[in-house]
Scaffold this active site. Sequence first.
Site, PDB file in Angstrom:
ATOM      1  N   SER A 117       0.866  -1.181   0.000  1.00  0.00           N
ATOM      2  CA  SER A 117       0.000   0.000   0.000  1.00  0.00           C
ATOM      3  C   SER A 117       0.900   1.227   0.000  1.00  0.00           C
ATOM      4  O   SER A 117       1.828   1.314   0.813  1.00  0.00           O
ATOM      5  CB  SER A 117      -0.859   0.015   1.270  1.00  0.00           C
ATOM      6  OG  SER A 117      -1.595  -1.168   1.361  1.00  0.00           O
ATOM      7  N   CYS A 156      -7.100  -1.356   7.296  1.00  0.00           N
ATOM      8  CA  CYS A 156      -5.944  -1.879   6.572  1.00  0.00           C
ATOM      9  C   CYS A 156      -5.065  -2.698   7.514  1.00  0.00           C
ATOM     10  O   CYS A 156      -4.823  -2.302   8.648  1.00  0.00           O
ATOM     11  CB  CYS A 156      -5.124  -0.741   5.967  1.00  0.00           C
ATOM     12  SG  CYS A 156      -3.708  -1.342   5.017  1.00  0.00           S
ATOM     13  N   ASP A 171      -8.401  -2.983   2.991  1.00  0.00           N
ATOM     14  CA  ASP A 171      -7.185  -3.265   2.235  1.00  0.00           C
ATOM     15  C   ASP A 171      -6.404  -4.187   3.165  1.00  0.00           C
ATOM     16  O   ASP A 171      -5.658  -3.734   4.020  1.00  0.00           O
ATOM     17  CB  ASP A 171      -6.447  -1.936   1.994  1.00  0.00           C
ATOM     18  CG  ASP A 171      -5.153  -2.135   1.219  1.00  0.00           C
ATOM     19  OD1 ASP A 171      -4.791  -3.287   0.951  1.00  0.00           O
ATOM     20  OD2 ASP A 171      -4.501  -1.135   0.879  1.00  0.00           O
ATOM     21  N   TRP A 181      -4.529  -8.186   4.150  1.00  0.00           N
ATOM     22  CA  TRP A 181      -3.749  -9.322   3.633  1.00  0.00           C
ATOM     23  C   TRP A 181      -3.620 -10.363   4.737  1.00  0.00           C
ATOM     24  O   TRP A 181      -3.792 -10.072   5.918  1.00  0.00           O
ATOM     25  CB  TRP A 181      -2.384  -8.849   3.154  1.00  0.00           C
ATOM     26  CG  TRP A 181      -1.565  -8.142   4.186  1.00  0.00           C
ATOM     27  CD1 TRP A 181      -0.712  -8.703   5.080  1.00  0.00           C
ATOM     28  CD2 TRP A 181      -1.512  -6.721   4.428  1.00  0.00           C
ATOM     29  NE1 TRP A 181      -0.130  -7.726   5.854  1.00  0.00           N
ATOM     30  CE2 TRP A 181      -0.603  -6.511   5.475  1.00  0.00           C
ATOM     31  CE3 TRP A 181      -2.149  -5.622   3.845  1.00  0.00           C
ATOM     32  CZ2 TRP A 181      -0.304  -5.233   5.965  1.00  0.00           C
ATOM     33  CZ3 TRP A 181      -1.844  -4.353   4.336  1.00  0.00           C
ATOM     34  CH2 TRP A 181      -0.930  -4.165   5.377  1.00  0.00           C
TER      35      TRP A 181
END
Length: 634
Positions: free
Chosen positions: A414, A586, A631, A633
């Site tokens: 990012s 995020c 966002d 992961w």
Amino acid sequence: MGCVYSVPKEGKEVPDRTAAARETSFIEKMKKTGKNIVVFYGSQTGTAEEFSNRLSKDAHRYGMRGMAADPEEYDMSELSRLTEIENSICVFCMATYGEGDPTDNAQDFYDWLQEVDVDLSGVNFTVFGLGNKTYEHYNAMGKYVDKRLEELGAQRIFDLGMGDDDANLEEDFVSWREQFWPAVCEHFGVEATGDESSIRQYELVVHTDMHTSKVYSGELGRLKSFETQKPPFDTKNPFLASVTANRKLNKGGSRHLMHLELDITGSKIRYESGDHVAVYPVNDSAIVNKIGELLGVDLDTVISLNNLDEESNKKHPFPCPTTYRTALTHYLDITSTPRTNVLYELAQYATEPKEQETLRKMASSSPEGKGLYNSWVLEAKRNILAILQDMPSLRPPLDHLCELMPRLQARYYSIASSSKVHANSLHICAVVVEYETKTGRVNKGVATNWLKNKVVTDNGHKSTVPMYVRKSQFRLPFKASNPVIMIGPGTGIAPFMGFIQERGWLKEQGKEVGETVLYYGCRYKNEDFLYQEELEKFQKNGVLTQLNVAFSRDQEQKRYVQHLLKENKEHLWKLIHSENAHIYVCGDARNMARDVQNAFYEIASELGGLAHAQAVDYIKKLMTKGRYSQDVWS
């Protein structure tokens, strides 16, 4: 880790695909080459493509012939013509990317499926989906393709398979594949030929007197593209950005958290806050050299691996001609745990019967074999070098090993800056990955260790990073007056540095800017409070209206961002319910993102007077409206 998000394809360079160069009709191609199975893949990181290749290679064991195909390269409206080929099937290996989206190469196919009303009766199909259960929209793409093809009249000859990358994707695929082929045999009334031999896909050509100007040295598309750079810059044509800053962010602790700045002057690269930067890393030369030593190969030999199927669109597994050293350094993933098909193909080269048996067993479908693969390869995190070291009789030809290894993938981060403030540079915030395995080896993350060593000037030369920008849907509200609530512990702070810089810039332009609220978390205040000085300055200047920080280990009870959210529930509910706030999350998908979502369910339930199911529905509606973006992961 890289972040994931879907992306509209903008400014994508379309390769020259003249009729002579490429056959866009997969039907004509299948007829010409006597194929009756086509395996399409929607792949972002190469795994779905790898699975497609494995399935197409399997076909010969059943007296059939298969080809793997990229839907982006063919005219998918020809699916209805598959009935022209006897005993034909189309298989779809479809990965889901980001928030339930198609991969870049399957976007056009997905759009076509949504718009089209074509009759696919008589077309045989099956789908295997690749997903990750830690994400909200698990295997959305596989499920959609499976459902839509049936709606259009196609005949499903075997059930939808779903692989979970959070558990064991390889095992899910192998188990599905084992049942898929018997179903194919039954459907067409064919039998396995009993031919278990492996077929080479590429042949080795050694070049003894090739001029270096014709040899690839790490470029991804055009030869010498790193020497003469031409925009537009994208996945096959990255820009070499100079590193202008590389500093350690944390003040203590055993980890290394870093901030890098890449110079994009003159590249015409544009980015927006929330986008991702893709970087192409390079493998550790020590690992490359050890593989060369163990296999007794001169790594500077210039080679090409040429596809034995002359009709294939894929002429080489990676850019050729090149050297073994370049292939192992730039093009191949040599640090991941190898998949079972690689072990199966390598087994023939083990001269010690016990080692050969172990490799074959791990690649088999027996519970014992699966268990052994899980413990000896996956849990022990053995990469190909560790396997070669621990199996002294296994010495495969390096060209076959290069054919079997997956491609080294770009890593996504990012972007931690705003182009409104930093028009010619782009910032990365990342944590260096390094850990000890059960075998006592130290495994290092390819990209983060390579980035860590990118000093600003190396012997008077500028350090460069091959990169391009990937658009995302992670965007600040269109109206600056809307409040924003940002939740990003650890390196999840990255996109919010860009968001905060941009809100500050908007304020300077005299725009009315809504509340800007940050929830950040780290372990210890004095150790890993990233960007502390910058954030406190933003708060002092009134750009950040609230800076809430959870230090998880500074006290007896662990405190995380979700605890702070619940403590500030009244304020948050007012922003969300009455002031049209946008929420952004995020960081880690597995625990943090889920815990944060649950905290919002609780807040909506308690302060909105909603039953749990209604509260869930309320938050899900925010997601649909683009007011709750992630966002994340795993």
